[in-house]
Design a protein around this motif. Sequence first.
Motif, short mmCIF file in Angstrom:
data_model
loop_
_atom_site.label_atom_id
_atom_site.label_comp_id
_atom_site.label_asym_id
_atom_site.label_seq_id
_atom_site.Cartn_x
_atom_site.Cartn_y
_atom_site.Cartn_z
N UNK A 199 0.82 -1.21 0.00
CA UNK A 199 0.00 0.00 0.00
C UNK A 199 0.85 1.26 0.00
N UNK A 200 1.87 1.27 -0.86
CA UNK A 200 2.76 2.43 -0.95
C UNK A 200 2.01 3.63 -1.51
N UNK A 201 2.45 4.80 -1.10
CA UNK A 201 1.90 6.04 -1.64
C UNK A 201 2.39 6.17 -3.09
N UNK A 202 1.47 6.16 -4.04
CA UNK A 202 1.84 6.16 -5.45
C UNK A 202 2.17 7.55 -5.98
N UNK A 203 1.64 8.58 -5.32
CA UNK A 203 1.93 9.97 -5.71
C UNK A 203 2.12 10.82 -4.46
N UNK A 204 3.21 10.60 -3.74
CA UNK A 204 3.41 11.35 -2.49
C UNK A 204 3.62 12.83 -2.76
N UNK A 205 3.19 13.66 -1.82
CA UNK A 205 3.44 15.10 -1.92
C UNK A 205 4.94 15.35 -1.81
N UNK A 206 5.44 16.45 -2.38
CA UNK A 206 6.88 16.73 -2.26
C UNK A 206 7.37 16.75 -0.82
N UNK A 207 6.56 17.27 0.10
CA UNK A 207 6.97 17.34 1.50
C UNK A 207 7.09 15.94 2.08
N UNK A 208 6.07 15.11 1.90
CA UNK A 208 6.10 13.75 2.42
C UNK A 208 7.20 12.94 1.74
N UNK A 209 7.39 13.16 0.46
CA UNK A 209 8.43 12.43 -0.29
C UNK A 209 9.80 12.72 0.29
N UNK A 210 10.07 14.00 0.60
CA UNK A 210 11.37 14.38 1.16
C UNK A 210 11.53 13.87 2.60
N UNK A 211 10.44 13.88 3.36
CA UNK A 211 10.53 13.58 4.78
C UNK A 211 10.58 12.09 5.07
N UNK A 212 9.87 11.27 4.26
CA UNK A 212 9.71 9.86 4.61
C UNK A 212 10.30 8.88 3.62
N UNK A 213 10.30 9.20 2.32
CA UNK A 213 10.59 8.18 1.31
C UNK A 213 12.08 7.88 1.18
N UNK A 214 12.46 6.66 1.54
CA UNK A 214 13.84 6.21 1.35
C UNK A 214 14.01 5.50 0.02
N UNK A 215 12.90 5.18 -0.67
CA UNK A 215 12.92 4.52 -1.97
C UNK A 215 12.13 5.36 -2.97
N UNK A 216 12.43 5.24 -4.25
CA UNK A 216 11.55 5.86 -5.24
C UNK A 216 10.16 5.25 -5.14
N UNK A 217 9.17 5.98 -5.59
CA UNK A 217 7.81 5.44 -5.57
C UNK A 217 7.69 4.32 -6.60
N UNK A 218 6.65 3.49 -6.43
CA UNK A 218 6.43 2.39 -7.36
C UNK A 218 6.33 2.84 -8.80
N UNK A 219 5.52 3.86 -9.10
CA UNK A 219 5.44 4.33 -10.49
C UNK A 219 6.78 4.83 -11.03
N UNK A 220 7.60 5.45 -10.18
CA UNK A 220 8.92 5.89 -10.62
C UNK A 220 9.80 4.70 -11.00
N UNK A 221 9.72 3.65 -10.22
CA UNK A 221 10.55 2.48 -10.49
C UNK A 221 10.09 1.77 -11.76
N UNK A 222 8.79 1.70 -11.96
CA UNK A 222 8.27 1.08 -13.18
C UNK A 222 8.68 1.90 -14.40
N UNK A 223 8.58 3.23 -14.29
CA UNK A 223 8.98 4.10 -15.41
C UNK A 223 10.45 3.92 -15.73
N UNK A 224 11.30 3.75 -14.71
CA UNK A 224 12.71 3.54 -14.95
C UNK A 224 12.94 2.20 -15.64
#
Length: 464
Positions: free
Chosen positions: A420-445
């Motif tokens: 249940x990962x956040x698929x489109x995290x806000x920039x603030x939450x992304x900077x504060x919590x995310x240690x990994x790229x989001x699922x959609x980012x990884x699929x795009x890569x």
Amino acid sequence: MTEAGEQEGAGSPVRTEADLGSAPRAEPRGAPRRAAAVAAAALGALLVVVVAVVTPWHPLSGGRAAADPALDFTREQIARNERFSAAMDGPAYAGLAAGLVVVLVLGLTPWGARLLGRVVRRPSPSDARPAPWRWGLRLIAVALVLSALTQLVALPFGAWSESVLRRYGLSTQGWGSWFGDRLTGFGVSLVIWIVALLGLHLLIRRFPRHWWAGAAIGGFLLVTAVSYAYPVVVEPLFNDFTSMPAGPLRTDLLRMARADGVPVSDVLVADASKRTTELNAYVSGFGSTRRIVVYDTLLASQSPKEVELVVAHELGHAKRNDVLTGTLVGGLGVATGACVLYLVMTSPRLLRRAGVRSAADPRSTALLLAAVTVLAQAAAPAQNLVSRHIEARADVHSLELTRDPATFAAMQRSLSLRNLDDLSPSPFAYALWNTHPSGPERIAMGRAWARLHHVAVPPPSVRP
């Protein structure tokens, strides 16, 4: 004898250096503080250079693609993940705010000194130089009180998070097991805290004007020791690990590691299912303690090809010595922080606010805790930024090792839905919590990698 904490007023702290068996001293000023400031700047600059050099800022050179959750996740799936993320935001942000408020109030007002004054009693004149074990016990008591208080503040927010995880089916723990894990974590952090605090005060007693140098060296060594010991000492406190049984999957994983030139001592299975339904694997330790750990939930729910792809990601970490590099960066960060802490703990203004006269006073530990907490929180976004790039490089490694972007995309989609990962995290939450790229980012890569290497590009999972 009246307690030291009860004798002070907000603007007139009492002298308690005798608690550590040392004569009263003026706080270091002038040259020692300038030396500490120069050391902090030099170590900080070195840290920035090391991070800039070792971080893979462009893990997939020449291939980038915009992440679009709608390509691989239905509206219902996106909405469910968003509801879960919103439900977890409440305890996460409230817990962070409450923790910061408590440590700042304790550290920057006389309340913390008063509280600890009830633990650290002022010795009688006949006990002007207490035995080392006495001041050691006083410091242990201080560490215990502050650790217990911060854990108690965090407890309701942790329970709130746990209730959300249960509501969404991600937690399989009973409350007894959950509370036991909290106690175990409290014990581990308390031991580290006590070791650091005792070492710091030994330096303050022996080198009152230049303890920052010893603290920087000691902090670096402590980070190294914890990194090396954690896999074999701490991890078994929370999970049971067994070697993956002999069979085609284990053979394939070990063969893949050998072909990749990565020395791995073992592939272990963690009994994560007793706590969670999430899927995960990781690499921990270095040297003789390096091993790849796979959750039993991953083995139970994913195909062998998907498991191999996740392990290939972990081999990327091992091949690049990410644990060792992280230890070096962490050690430099702690060494830099030790010099900054010296400036904080020798600031007359901050000491007055804290209701103490010097860093030698055990009650100044409340100010120390506040400074450490603020520094750690301020560094978190930068740490997460570096971590996301390292994780992206490991993703590229898994693609190069398996050359299977279709399975990669399917696996990232499965992980995002299961966790249940956040698929489109806000920039603030992304900077504060995310240690990994989001699922959609990884699929795009993964799709970008396929185009670069002229391999079939995985099609969108959701038809328009």
